[in-house]
Design a protein around this motif. Structure first.
Motif, PDB file in Angstrom:
ATOM      1  N   VAL A   8      -7.202   3.462  -5.465  1.00 44.40           N
ATOM      2  CA  VAL A   8      -6.223   4.343  -4.833  1.00 44.40           C
ATOM      3  C   VAL A   8      -6.817   5.744  -4.856  1.00 44.40           C
ATOM      4  N   ALA A  35       0.823  -1.209   0.000  1.00 39.70           N
ATOM      5  CA  ALA A  35       0.000   0.000   0.000  1.00 39.70           C
ATOM      6  C   ALA A  35       0.858   1.260   0.000  1.00 39.70           C
ATOM      7  N   GLU A  36       1.927   1.272   0.797  1.00 38.11           N
ATOM      8  CA  GLU A  36       2.805   2.441   0.855  1.00 38.11           C
ATOM      9  C   GLU A  36       3.403   2.748  -0.513  1.00 38.11           C
ATOM     10  N   GLY A  48      -5.958  -8.046  -0.891  1.00 35.73           N
ATOM     11  CA  GLY A  48      -4.803  -7.732  -0.067  1.00 35.73           C
ATOM     12  C   GLY A  48      -4.138  -8.945   0.544  1.00 35.73           C
ATOM     13  N   ALA A  70      -6.915  -2.536  -7.283  1.00 34.78           N
ATOM     14  CA  ALA A  70      -6.891  -1.588  -6.163  1.00 34.78           C
ATOM     15  C   ALA A  70      -7.644  -0.315  -6.524  1.00 34.78           C
ATOM     16  N   MET A 125      -4.253   6.706  -0.100  1.00 30.55           N
ATOM     17  CA  MET A 125      -4.711   5.463   0.515  1.00 30.55           C
ATOM     18  C   MET A 125      -5.057   4.427  -0.544  1.00 30.55           C
ATOM     19  N   VAL A 126      -4.994   3.156  -0.141  1.00 26.84           N
ATOM     20  CA  VAL A 126      -5.214   2.041  -1.056  1.00 26.84           C
ATOM     21  C   VAL A 126      -6.284   1.110  -0.486  1.00 26.84           C
ATOM     22  N   ALA A 162       0.747   3.786  -3.237  1.00 26.61           N
ATOM     23  CA  ALA A 162       0.301   5.166  -3.012  1.00 26.61           C
ATOM     24  C   ALA A 162       1.368   6.160  -3.467  1.00 26.61           C
ATOM     25  N   ALA A 177      -0.087  -9.224  -2.422  1.00 25.49           N
ATOM     26  CA  ALA A 177       0.691  -8.059  -1.992  1.00 25.49           C
ATOM     27  C   ALA A 177       2.157  -8.199  -2.366  1.00 25.49           C
ATOM     28  N   PRO A 185      -7.278  -2.579  -1.413  1.00 26.45           N
ATOM     29  CA  PRO A 185      -6.891  -3.694  -2.275  1.00 26.45           C
ATOM     30  C   PRO A 185      -8.066  -4.627  -2.553  1.00 26.45           C
TER      31      PRO A 185
END
Length: 406
Positions: A274, A94-95, A294, A272, A105-106, A98, A299, A108
């Motif tokens: 986003v 996610a980091e 997720g 996703a 924010m994500v 993004a 991931a 999934p």
């Protein structure tokens, strides 16, 4: 590639599907058993250059070593927890996603259609809680000739009767306007509008590219009218057009971005939503979810995909080879091609109807060792893996010229 393991012929396998497989697809008569990079091999060992790349799901080619390594490593550790628990791969995914997209924010999910459905739900929730639209009155404006998936809600705002017929009653709450028409869009947006949902380039419609300034106009209009801009980049995103995102060609940042296909590296389905924090922040526990969304395997692969894109190598390569593709297609105009639209390594090619339908030309190309897919009558789509070489691309264009000349 090693020899195929199947003992049944292509013809046998195609016949075996007929009584037991739902007929919701009409594939070309090729049975793929092996693949590597830009090439696939059928059960008889015939090799084909893949010029479709799974509708952009295989942007990095078949079995890219970095992606296969990431999947193998994760398979040996952990594949699924559900979201009832945290897993050690999701935060990094996610980091980095993004950061790659410039959003906050994500959410999934798994498939592209799930991402679209999720985006619709989020936009409606945002409209009620943030914009103040009265309950159950939210509308979403979409474009004619769109393709966002095939769930019952999504086909409710399709203009493709093949996708719609027989699947009603349809979900209300959508307004359809012509694509690439800012005046029509302006007229359709009102105080009930939660979002404008668009493909920056319409893929299924034949790689339809809007006029310069259209996406900028959509961004300005949605800001002025106080609604969200949702960009469906499930096909156009992640390097396909020579940029990480197709909206970047106009320097546009949407409020909500929908990603899929290439995000799973051709290994697992990964999608996703986003978005800005104030948009995805409207979701609370229990309001939306997915058992597999997720998951650690997804991931891990998705993080490896983002890592490939962080270098910019694939984006620049698609831009450079896009010139080769455009030059080759330009040389075919008037020689069996009546027109084309291309951006990066993505093109919709309109074949002279007197030569044949898109499917007929696709079958001829298949017999010559090149795989493409038709859409809308006499149009074929070209979307090779971003790992294709200039020599392979020129070879495919040469085969197309040969087929058209014949």
């Amino acid at each position: 590639m090693t020899a195929p393991v199947s003992t049944r012929s292509s013809a046998d396998l195609i016949r075996a599907e007929e009584p037991v497989l739902a007929h919701n697809y009409h594939p070309l008569p090729v049975v793929v058993a092996r693949a590597e990079g830009t090439w696939v091999e059928d059960v008889e060992g015939r090799r084909y250059l893949d010029m479709l790349a799974g509708y952009s799901a295989l942007n990095f080619g078949h079995r890219h070593p970095a992606l296969i390594e990431a999947a193998h490593a994760q398979l040996d550790r952990l594949t699924l927890t559900s979201r009832a628990f945290h897993n050690d791969r999701l935060a990094e995914f996610a980091e980095r996603l993004a950061e790659l997209t410039g959003l906050d924010m994500v959410l999934p999910m798994n498939t592209g259609a799930e991402a679209v459905e999720s985006g619709i739900k989020v936009a409606r929730k945002w409209a009620y809680e943030v914009k103040g639209v009265p309950a159950d009155r939210a509308t979403i404006v979409v474009a004619a000739e769109n393709f966002h998936g095939r769930t019952t809600t999504i086909v409710s705002f399709s203009t493709d009767e093949t996708a719609r017929a027989g699947f009603g009653p349809f979900t209300p709450g959508f307004r359809i306007v012509p694509y690439n028409d800012l005046a029509a869009l302006e007229a359709a947006v009102d105080e009930t509008t939660a979002a404008v949902l668009l493909e920056p380039i319409q893929g299924e419609a034949g790689v339809v590219i809007p006029d310069d300034g259209y996406l900028t106009g959509v961004r300005e209009l949605t800001r002025r009218k106080g609604c969200l801009f949702i960009a469906d980049e499930i096909q156009s995103g992640l390097g396909r057009t020579g940029r990480t995102l197709a909206v970047e060609h106009e320097g546009v940042v949407p409020d909500v971005l929908l990603l899929g296909k290439a995000l799973g590296g051709g290994i697992v389905p990964v999608s996703a939503v986003v978005a800005r924090r104030d948009v995805l922040g409207v979701l609370r526990p229990g309001e939306h979810g997915s058992t597999f969304g997720g998951n650690p395997l997804a991931a891990a692969v998705g993080t490896a995909v983002v890592e490939l894109l962080e270098t910019g190598e694939f984006q620049s390569g698609a831009a450079e080879l896009g010139s080769v593709l455009r030059d080759g297609l330009t040389g075919l105009v008037g020689k069996g091609v009546v027109g084309f639209r291309a951006r990066g390594l993505w093109a919709g090619v309109d074949i002279d109807p007197e030569i044949g339908t898109g499917r007929e030309v696709s079958k001829l190309l298949m017999h010559e060792g090149v795989l493409v897919k038709d859409t809308h009558g006499s149009t074929i789509r070209l979307a090779p893996p971003l790992t294709i070489t200039a020599e392979e691309l020129e070879s495919a264009l040469g085969v197309l010229e040969k087929v058209l000349r014949r």
